[in-house]
Scaffold this motif. Sequence first.
Motif, PDB file in Angstrom:
ATOM      1  N   PHE A 253       3.074  -2.918   0.967  1.00 14.59           N
ATOM      2  CA  PHE A 253       2.438  -1.631   1.259  1.00 14.59           C
ATOM      3  C   PHE A 253       1.918  -1.656   2.692  1.00 14.59           C
ATOM      4  CE2 PHE A 253       1.962  -1.375  -3.385  1.00 14.59           C
ATOM      5  CZ  PHE A 253       2.259  -0.035  -3.626  1.00 14.59           C
ATOM      6  N   VAL A 254       2.375  -0.711   3.510  1.00 11.69           N
ATOM      7  CA  VAL A 254       1.784  -0.486   4.827  1.00 11.69           C
ATOM      8  C   VAL A 254       0.787   0.654   4.639  1.00 11.69           C
ATOM      9  CG1 VAL A 254       2.212   0.281   7.198  1.00 11.69           C
ATOM     10  CG2 VAL A 254       3.819  -1.280   6.071  1.00 11.69           C
ATOM     11  N   CYS A 255      -0.492   0.341   4.707  1.00 10.38           N
ATOM     12  CA  CYS A 255      -1.544   1.322   4.425  1.00 10.38           C
ATOM     13  C   CYS A 255      -2.090   1.916   5.726  1.00 10.38           C
ATOM     14  CB  CYS A 255      -2.673   0.674   3.634  1.00 10.38           C
ATOM     15  SG  CYS A 255      -2.124  -0.049   2.069  1.00 10.38           S
ATOM     16  N   ALA A 256      -2.380   3.207   5.695  1.00 10.50           N
ATOM     17  CA  ALA A 256      -2.816   3.905   6.904  1.00 10.50           C
ATOM     18  C   ALA A 256      -4.157   3.414   7.421  1.00 10.50           C
ATOM     19  CB  ALA A 256      -2.877   5.407   6.647  1.00 10.50           C
ATOM     20  N   ASN A 257      -4.966   2.811   6.566  1.00 12.45           N
ATOM     21  CA  ASN A 257      -6.232   2.236   7.027  1.00 12.45           C
ATOM     22  C   ASN A 257      -6.723   1.182   6.037  1.00 12.45           C
ATOM     23  OD1 ASN A 257      -7.719   3.655   4.927  1.00 12.45           O
ATOM     24  ND2 ASN A 257      -7.533   5.490   6.209  1.00 12.45           N
ATOM     25  N   ASP A 258      -7.803   0.512   6.398  1.00 10.03           N
ATOM     26  CA  ASP A 258      -8.334  -0.577   5.569  1.00 10.03           C
ATOM     27  C   ASP A 258      -8.901  -0.088   4.240  1.00 10.03           C
ATOM     28  OD1 ASP A 258      -7.659  -2.333   7.566  1.00 10.03           O
ATOM     29  OD2 ASP A 258      -9.695  -2.537   8.365  1.00 10.03           O
ATOM     30  N   ASP A 259      -9.481   1.124   4.231  1.00  5.82           N
ATOM     31  CA  ASP A 259     -10.028   1.658   2.976  1.00  5.82           C
ATOM     32  C   ASP A 259      -8.921   1.817   1.934  1.00  5.82           C
ATOM     33  OD1 ASP A 259     -12.766   1.891   3.629  1.00  5.82           O
ATOM     34  OD2 ASP A 259     -12.364   3.698   4.782  1.00  5.82           O
TER      35      ASP A 259
END
Length: 345
Positions: A253-259
Amino acid sequence: MKKITIQDVARELNLSRNTVAKALNNSDTVAYETRYVVIKKAYEMGYTKLSPAVINDFKIKDKMEKTKTVVVFARRELSTFWNRIIMGISDELNKNNCRLQFNFISEEDEAGHVLPLDMQTDMSGIIILSVFSKSFLQLIIKKDVPVVFLDGPSNVHEISNLGDVLVFEGYNSTKILTEHLIDQGMKKIAFIGDTSYCRTIKDRYEGYLSALNEFGIAPYEQFVINKHVEHKYYRQEEIAAVLDRLTAMPEAFVCANDDIAKDVMLWLKKKGIKIPEDVAVTGFDDKEEVGLLTPALTTVHIGNQRMGRRLVQILMWRMENVNLPKEIVIINTEVVIRESSVKKR
């Protein structure tokens, strides 16, 4: 050293000698703003015949101008991510002898176009930390003072005529993250983030797509989770809802931010899926809280405090250069590889 005359001051300001002479005598026949400009210029040039009353008037106005008020607008739902940005803003404003006024805007106030009660403050500049609707922004910017935005809508040019825009670099850094996953043999790579929300998330999505394209990998449709949702995937229940619908599991998963990355990791752990052995995860922002995650999260460091200082520096420059074209400034970021994305061989 040459003695400064009224004619010298008039020539410097491109005014008539008669107007300058009246201004230096504090005559009411000359507009106050013109008198102030003339007195200030004469004072700077070393004109020696200014009367004590005129000098006093100049110093009073000068003192008033030295202390400026900068108003910061942000959503009420700010997280700890913003603490260091606000700290940087405060430090840099103090350095520039400016007062900080903070206004939190709720979703209800934005929707109802309700402005804070203290909007009548004699402000010198505005910093906007959150992405607000253009109609609400236009209410704020009626104050006709320099404005600097941190980030903006996915089509940032919607606001680029309203003020300068500062954004974190996201395209190249997310491309590097995705290539890091591909280099380990992964092809089924998911992206999760609301690309309709802001420019920075859109940039990160496009960096992810670029990496896949360069390696000839077609994105799996169900693994591209970028549609708009109410809370932009910042709520754990929104993450769980979209992940529960997957019919297969990606390799990463490449997530748009740390949250988002944090909630993805929590969901994977609840399902008994090992990170990174079964599924790798990356984030973005390098929030302080990610240090508590296990395994340590691969992310992108942005430097929150320097970002706050940079916002103020841009605003200060704009105050002195109001007529120059508006700018979109991109601040570089740094990819940080940690355990969450490194497959164990």
